[in-house]
Design a protein around this motif. Sequence first.
Motif, PDB file in Angstrom:
ATOM      1  N   SER A  69      -4.719  -1.304  -5.010  1.00 52.07           N
ATOM      2  CA  SER A  69      -5.593  -0.148  -5.238  1.00 52.07           C
ATOM      3  C   SER A  69      -6.336  -0.186  -6.567  1.00 52.07           C
ATOM      4  O   SER A  69      -7.176   0.676  -6.827  1.00 52.07           O
ATOM      5  CB  SER A  69      -4.769   1.148  -5.184  1.00 52.07           C
ATOM      6  OG  SER A  69      -3.819   1.180  -6.241  1.00 52.07           O
ATOM      7  N   GLY A  70      -6.066  -1.183  -7.407  1.00 54.51           N
ATOM      8  CA  GLY A  70      -6.638  -1.201  -8.749  1.00 54.51           C
ATOM      9  C   GLY A  70      -8.151  -1.142  -8.783  1.00 54.51           C
ATOM     10  O   GLY A  70      -8.740  -0.331  -9.509  1.00 54.51           O
ATOM     11  N   LEU A  71      -8.812  -1.962  -7.978  1.00 53.83           N
ATOM     12  CA  LEU A  71     -10.274  -2.004  -8.003  1.00 53.83           C
ATOM     13  C   LEU A  71     -10.877  -0.706  -7.485  1.00 53.83           C
ATOM     14  O   LEU A  71     -11.866  -0.206  -8.031  1.00 53.83           O
ATOM     15  CB  LEU A  71     -10.785  -3.190  -7.169  1.00 53.83           C
ATOM     16  CG  LEU A  71     -12.308  -3.379  -7.144  1.00 53.83           C
ATOM     17  CD1 LEU A  71     -12.854  -3.558  -8.566  1.00 53.83           C
ATOM     18  CD2 LEU A  71     -12.692  -4.566  -6.268  1.00 53.83           C
ATOM     19  N   MET A  75     -13.416   2.109  -9.384  1.00 59.49           N
ATOM     20  CA  MET A  75     -14.728   2.506  -8.881  1.00 59.49           C
ATOM     21  C   MET A  75     -14.862   4.010  -8.682  1.00 59.49           C
ATOM     22  O   MET A  75     -15.952   4.566  -8.834  1.00 59.49           O
ATOM     23  CB  MET A  75     -15.026   1.786  -7.561  1.00 59.49           C
ATOM     24  CG  MET A  75     -15.136   0.276  -7.681  1.00 59.49           C
ATOM     25  SD  MET A  75     -15.656  -0.502  -6.125  1.00 59.49           S
ATOM     26  CE  MET A  75     -17.389  -0.015  -6.087  1.00 59.49           C
ATOM     27  N   ALA A  76     -13.769   4.682  -8.339  1.00 59.86           N
ATOM     28  CA  ALA A  76     -13.835   6.116  -8.029  1.00 59.86           C
ATOM     29  C   ALA A  76     -13.899   6.943  -9.309  1.00 59.86           C
ATOM     30  O   ALA A  76     -13.002   6.842 -10.157  1.00 59.86           O
ATOM     31  CB  ALA A  76     -12.627   6.525  -7.198  1.00 59.86           C
ATOM     32  N   PRO A  77     -14.920   7.792  -9.475  1.00 56.87           N
ATOM     33  CA  PRO A  77     -15.049   8.550 -10.725  1.00 56.87           C
ATOM     34  C   PRO A  77     -14.075   9.712 -10.868  1.00 56.87           C
ATOM     35  O   PRO A  77     -13.824  10.172 -11.975  1.00 56.87           O
ATOM     36  CB  PRO A  77     -16.497   9.055 -10.677  1.00 56.87           C
ATOM     37  CG  PRO A  77     -16.863   9.046  -9.234  1.00 56.87           C
ATOM     38  CD  PRO A  77     -16.096   7.934  -8.607  1.00 56.87           C
ATOM     39  N   THR A 164      -4.428   6.540  -1.602  1.00 55.09           N
ATOM     40  CA  THR A 164      -3.715   5.310  -1.895  1.00 55.09           C
ATOM     41  C   THR A 164      -2.517   5.614  -2.788  1.00 55.09           C
ATOM     42  O   THR A 164      -2.366   6.727  -3.310  1.00 55.09           O
ATOM     43  CB  THR A 164      -4.649   4.276  -2.568  1.00 55.09           C
ATOM     44  OG1 THR A 164      -3.990   3.010  -2.632  1.00 55.09           O
ATOM     45  CG2 THR A 164      -5.054   4.716  -3.960  1.00 55.09           C
ATOM     46  N   ALA A 165      -1.661   4.613  -2.952  1.00 53.51           N
ATOM     47  CA  ALA A 165      -0.477   4.771  -3.796  1.00 53.51           C
ATOM     48  C   ALA A 165      -0.851   4.631  -5.268  1.00 53.51           C
ATOM     49  O   ALA A 165      -1.895   4.077  -5.612  1.00 53.51           O
ATOM     50  CB  ALA A 165       0.569   3.727  -3.410  1.00 53.51           C
ATOM     51  N   PHE A 166       0.017   5.143  -6.125  1.00 52.86           N
ATOM     52  CA  PHE A 166      -0.156   4.955  -7.563  1.00 52.86           C
ATOM     53  C   PHE A 166       1.228   4.819  -8.182  1.00 52.86           C
ATOM     54  O   PHE A 166       2.242   5.171  -7.584  1.00 52.86           O
ATOM     55  CB  PHE A 166      -0.927   6.118  -8.190  1.00 52.86           C
ATOM     56  CG  PHE A 166      -0.221   7.454  -8.136  1.00 52.86           C
ATOM     57  CD1 PHE A 166       0.528   7.909  -9.215  1.00 52.86           C
ATOM     58  CD2 PHE A 166      -0.302   8.253  -7.008  1.00 52.86           C
ATOM     59  CE1 PHE A 166       1.172   9.134  -9.166  1.00 52.86           C
ATOM     60  CE2 PHE A 166       0.346   9.481  -6.945  1.00 52.86           C
ATOM     61  CZ  PHE A 166       1.080   9.930  -8.030  1.00 52.86           C
ATOM     62  N   ILE A 167       1.270   4.293  -9.373  1.00 50.76           N
ATOM     63  CA  ILE A 167       2.535   4.131 -10.088  1.00 50.76           C
ATOM     64  C   ILE A 167       2.793   5.421 -10.860  1.00 50.76           C
ATOM     65  O   ILE A 167       2.042   5.767 -11.768  1.00 50.76           O
ATOM     66  CB  ILE A 167       2.497   2.898 -10.996  1.00 50.76           C
ATOM     67  CG1 ILE A 167       2.281   1.643 -10.137  1.00 50.76           C
ATOM     68  CG2 ILE A 167       3.778   2.776 -11.810  1.00 50.76           C
ATOM     69  CD1 ILE A 167       2.071   0.372 -10.915  1.00 50.76           C
ATOM     70  N   ASP A 168       3.827   6.119 -10.474  1.00 53.24           N
ATOM     71  CA  ASP A 168       4.044   7.487 -10.930  1.00 53.24           C
ATOM     72  C   ASP A 168       4.450   7.664 -12.394  1.00 53.24           C
ATOM     73  O   ASP A 168       3.880   8.517 -13.077  1.00 53.24           O
ATOM     74  CB  ASP A 168       5.094   8.143 -10.012  1.00 53.24           C
ATOM     75  CG  ASP A 168       5.549   9.492 -10.521  1.00 53.24           C
ATOM     76  OD1 ASP A 168       4.672  10.330 -10.814  1.00 53.24           O
ATOM     77  OD2 ASP A 168       6.769   9.716 -10.634  1.00 53.24           O
ATOM     78  N   LEU A 188      -8.813   9.279  -4.229  1.00 54.96           N
ATOM     79  CA  LEU A 188      -9.927   8.753  -5.002  1.00 54.96           C
ATOM     80  C   LEU A 188     -11.214   9.267  -4.383  1.00 54.96           C
ATOM     81  O   LEU A 188     -11.434   9.121  -3.180  1.00 54.96           O
ATOM     82  CB  LEU A 188      -9.883   7.230  -4.995  1.00 54.96           C
ATOM     83  CG  LEU A 188      -8.559   6.627  -5.469  1.00 54.96           C
ATOM     84  CD1 LEU A 188      -8.545   5.117  -5.270  1.00 54.96           C
ATOM     85  CD2 LEU A 188      -8.284   6.987  -6.923  1.00 54.96           C
ATOM     86  N   ILE A 189     -12.071   9.861  -5.210  1.00 52.31           N
ATOM     87  CA  ILE A 189     -13.249  10.569  -4.706  1.00 52.31           C
ATOM     88  C   ILE A 189     -14.497  10.105  -5.438  1.00 52.31           C
ATOM     89  O   ILE A 189     -14.481   9.873  -6.653  1.00 52.31           O
ATOM     90  CB  ILE A 189     -13.091  12.089  -4.895  1.00 52.31           C
ATOM     91  CG1 ILE A 189     -11.806  12.584  -4.231  1.00 52.31           C
ATOM     92  CG2 ILE A 189     -14.282  12.847  -4.322  1.00 52.31           C
ATOM     93  CD1 ILE A 189     -11.445  13.997  -4.619  1.00 52.31           C
ATOM     94  N   GLY A 190     -15.580  10.002  -4.703  1.00 47.10           N
ATOM     95  CA  GLY A 190     -16.866   9.670  -5.296  1.00 47.10           C
ATOM     96  C   GLY A 190     -17.930   9.598  -4.223  1.00 47.10           C
ATOM     97  O   GLY A 190     -17.656   9.821  -3.036  1.00 47.10           O
ATOM     98  N   TYR A 191     -19.139   9.286  -4.642  1.00 43.74           N
ATOM     99  CA  TYR A 191     -20.217   9.098  -3.672  1.00 43.74           C
ATOM    100  C   TYR A 191     -20.118   7.680  -3.119  1.00 43.74           C
ATOM    101  O   TYR A 191     -20.015   6.710  -3.874  1.00 43.74           O
ATOM    102  CB  TYR A 191     -21.575   9.345  -4.329  1.00 43.74           C
ATOM    103  CG  TYR A 191     -21.851  10.820  -4.504  1.00 43.74           C
ATOM    104  CD1 TYR A 191     -22.449  11.551  -3.487  1.00 43.74           C
ATOM    105  CD2 TYR A 191     -21.471  11.486  -5.669  1.00 43.74           C
ATOM    106  CE1 TYR A 191     -22.685  12.911  -3.633  1.00 43.74           C
ATOM    107  CE2 TYR A 191     -21.696  12.844  -5.818  1.00 43.74           C
ATOM    108  CZ  TYR A 191     -22.302  13.554  -4.788  1.00 43.74           C
ATOM    109  OH  TYR A 191     -22.509  14.900  -4.924  1.00 43.74           O
TER     110      TYR A 191
END
Length: 225
Positions: A69-71, A75-77, A164-168, A188-191
């Motif tokens: 999920s890093g990339l 990208m998501a603002p 997506t997952a994240f490291i808590d 993750l949200i964006g246009y």
Amino acid sequence: MEFKELIGRRRSIRYFQSWRPVEREKVQVILEAARIASCAVNASYLRGIVVERDKLDPQVFESIKTPVSGLVMEMAPTHIYFYGDMNGYKRGRTSLKELVDVGALNASHGWSHKFVDELVWPMILEPMGKDRENLIRAVAVDSGTAICQALLAAFDEGLGACLTAFIDPPIRAAFGVPDNWLPMWVMLIGYPAESWEAGGQRPRPALEELFFEGKYGNGFKRDPK
């Protein structure tokens, strides 16, 4: 957008216009959609931390990414880190009485403040708080319902989104997340920088493989029309 079209066109967006911020009012619409979702005993288990990507401490940002999920996170603002409040059931004692007061739980069905205090709380809600497996199930289902409404609201606002997952632990430490919050997903949200027309909907298992009529093995027959 018409509701069935919204469901049909929604898909996880992984390419965003990273330079284009998401308007605060659209973030509020997303959160409001989650807030009014159906939830057991009206307890509202879902919690969230809204973070603008560019305001994240670089060291924290690097520590919360996963290999898959890093990339997308870069990208998501806008990020919304969703959690489920494991103490949410405690509010049920009050929230059920609120429902009695507004007539959503009726005396004709046996509901009253006394019924909540003498039966629902001691026999259902309080024991649930001591049964971690059942409590996690309740928190996860209700939080998932609210997250789904938030996800659809994002697309209805013309945005793209991806769960997506994240490291808590780094998020928990950086933003003071309470110990009783159970990590769910980051939205993750964006246009979007990809078009629905170019890819369409993702493959899914056949309806008959997922849902059954009357008994297991008797797949729900799909009408192609």
